[in-house]
Design a protein around this motif. Structure first.
Motif, PDB file in Angstrom:
ATOM      1  N   LEU A  68      30.814 -18.482 -46.521  1.00 14.87           N
ATOM      2  CA  LEU A  68      31.639 -19.464 -47.203  1.00 14.87           C
ATOM      3  C   LEU A  68      32.025 -18.910 -48.575  1.00 14.87           C
ATOM      4  O   LEU A  68      31.263 -18.163 -49.177  1.00 14.87           O
ATOM      5  N   GLU A  69      33.213 -19.294 -49.036  1.00 17.52           N
ATOM      6  CA  GLU A  69      33.708 -18.750 -50.313  1.00 17.52           C
ATOM      7  C   GLU A  69      33.592 -17.217 -50.296  1.00 17.52           C
ATOM      8  O   GLU A  69      33.031 -16.595 -51.196  1.00 17.52           O
ATOM      9  N   ALA A  70      34.159 -16.634 -49.240  1.00 18.81           N
ATOM     10  CA  ALA A  70      33.988 -15.206 -48.976  1.00 18.81           C
ATOM     11  C   ALA A  70      34.532 -14.322 -50.083  1.00 18.81           C
ATOM     12  O   ALA A  70      34.004 -13.236 -50.335  1.00 18.81           O
TER      13      ALA A  70
ATOM     14  N   LEU B 122      34.753 -16.127 -44.046  1.00 25.69           N
ATOM     15  CA  LEU B 122      34.727 -14.911 -43.250  1.00 25.69           C
ATOM     16  C   LEU B 122      33.741 -15.118 -42.111  1.00 25.69           C
ATOM     17  O   LEU B 122      32.563 -15.389 -42.339  1.00 25.69           O
ATOM     18  N   MET B 123      34.237 -15.016 -40.875  1.00 20.31           N
ATOM     19  CA  MET B 123      33.404 -15.242 -39.685  1.00 20.31           C
ATOM     20  C   MET B 123      33.078 -13.907 -39.027  1.00 20.31           C
ATOM     21  O   MET B 123      33.986 -13.125 -38.727  1.00 20.31           O
ATOM     22  N   LEU B 124      31.797 -13.660 -38.812  1.00 17.88           N
ATOM     23  CA  LEU B 124      31.333 -12.407 -38.240  1.00 17.88           C
ATOM     24  C   LEU B 124      30.575 -12.667 -36.947  1.00 17.88           C
ATOM     25  O   LEU B 124      29.734 -13.570 -36.885  1.00 17.88           O
ATOM     26  N   VAL B 125      30.862 -11.877 -35.930  1.00 18.19           N
ATOM     27  CA  VAL B 125      30.148 -11.928 -34.652  1.00 18.19           C
ATOM     28  C   VAL B 125      29.416 -10.616 -34.475  1.00 18.19           C
ATOM     29  O   VAL B 125      30.012  -9.536 -34.611  1.00 18.19           O
ATOM     30  N   VAL B 126      28.117 -10.688 -34.186  1.00 13.79           N
ATOM     31  CA  VAL B 126      27.331  -9.465 -33.996  1.00 13.79           C
ATOM     32  C   VAL B 126      26.722  -9.368 -32.603  1.00 13.79           C
ATOM     33  O   VAL B 126      26.264  -8.302 -32.201  1.00 13.79           O
ATOM     34  N   ASN B 127      26.709 -10.472 -31.868  1.00 13.46           N
ATOM     35  CA  ASN B 127      26.193 -10.472 -30.497  1.00 13.46           C
ATOM     36  C   ASN B 127      26.935 -11.509 -29.669  1.00 13.46           C
ATOM     37  O   ASN B 127      27.493 -12.469 -30.205  1.00 13.46           O
TER      38      ASN B 127
END
Length: 215
Positions: A51-53, A15-20
């Protein structure tokens, strides 16, 4: 801001998250099954990879951008704290693709094809967006990808400048939205105001029937 992407077919259970927004030189640090990406200059967090979300979110599904619930974000924050990171994630339920109304339009002072528009979106907010589509006009209802939107290609919409003029979003064409059978031509998608009132989230499922297959 919280932009989430999950594509197990291409990237595995990550799971890839962008916050800025990306900025300058970047670095990363890993603790357990979480990778933090940050800016070297000021140490600001830019995003996280889990990783291993599915160990954290067993109900996670998707192929591309995903929209996390408050409960899911709370679980991710718990996972961050458990491995030694700060609980930095904030749920973002604001729609990023909305129907906007073109209120004003002027010619760009340094371009022969760009227009500076004022577009009313959800919450009666008004965005300045620079647009180069030849068919944009005052009075239209259009699809606006706001800052923080992830396009079907994976590109993220950020604030920017076009020829020195600030722009806070993107007015979209049908093909940029990857609508089925979309015409492969230049020009933004103009919506029927009755079917798609300004100020609402854009309904991708409904819009899938806008174009009939070519015969």
């Amino acid at each position: 801001m919280l932009i989430s992407s999950y594509n197990p077919a291409q990237a595995g259970d990550v799971l890839m998250l962008v916050v800025n927004q990306d900025q300058g030189e970047q670095a990363y640090e890993q603790k357990g099954q979480v990778v933090r990406i940050y800016a070297v200059k000021d140490q600001a967090t830019l995003g996280f990879n889990f990783l291993e979300a599915k160990n954290v979110l067993p109900d996670l599904e998707g192929q591309g951008q995903v929209f996390l619930t408050a409960a899911q974000v709370a679980k991710l924050n718990e996972a961050l704290v458990a491995v030694g990171f700060e609980a930095e994630l904030v749920v973002d339920e604001e729609p990023k693709f909305v129907v906007g109304y073109v209120k004003e339009m002027t010619e760009h002072p340094d371009s022969d094809h760009l227009h500076i528009t004022k577009i009313e979106v959800d919450g009666q907010k008004e965005l300045q967006i620079v647009c180069g589509a030849p068919n944009i006009a005052v009075g239209q209802n259009v699809v606006v990808a706001k800052v923080g939107a992830m396009m079907p290609t994976g590109a993220i919409i950020w604030p920017g400048k076009l020829r020195g003029v600030e722009s806070f979003g993107m007015v979209c064409s049908a093909r940029e939205l990857h609508l089925p059978n979309a015409p492969q031509v230049r020009g933004i998608l103009e919506l029927d105001a009755t079917e798609y009132p300004a100020g609402r989230a854009f309904d991708f499922a409904k819009a899938a029937n806008l174009f009939t297959p070519a015969q």
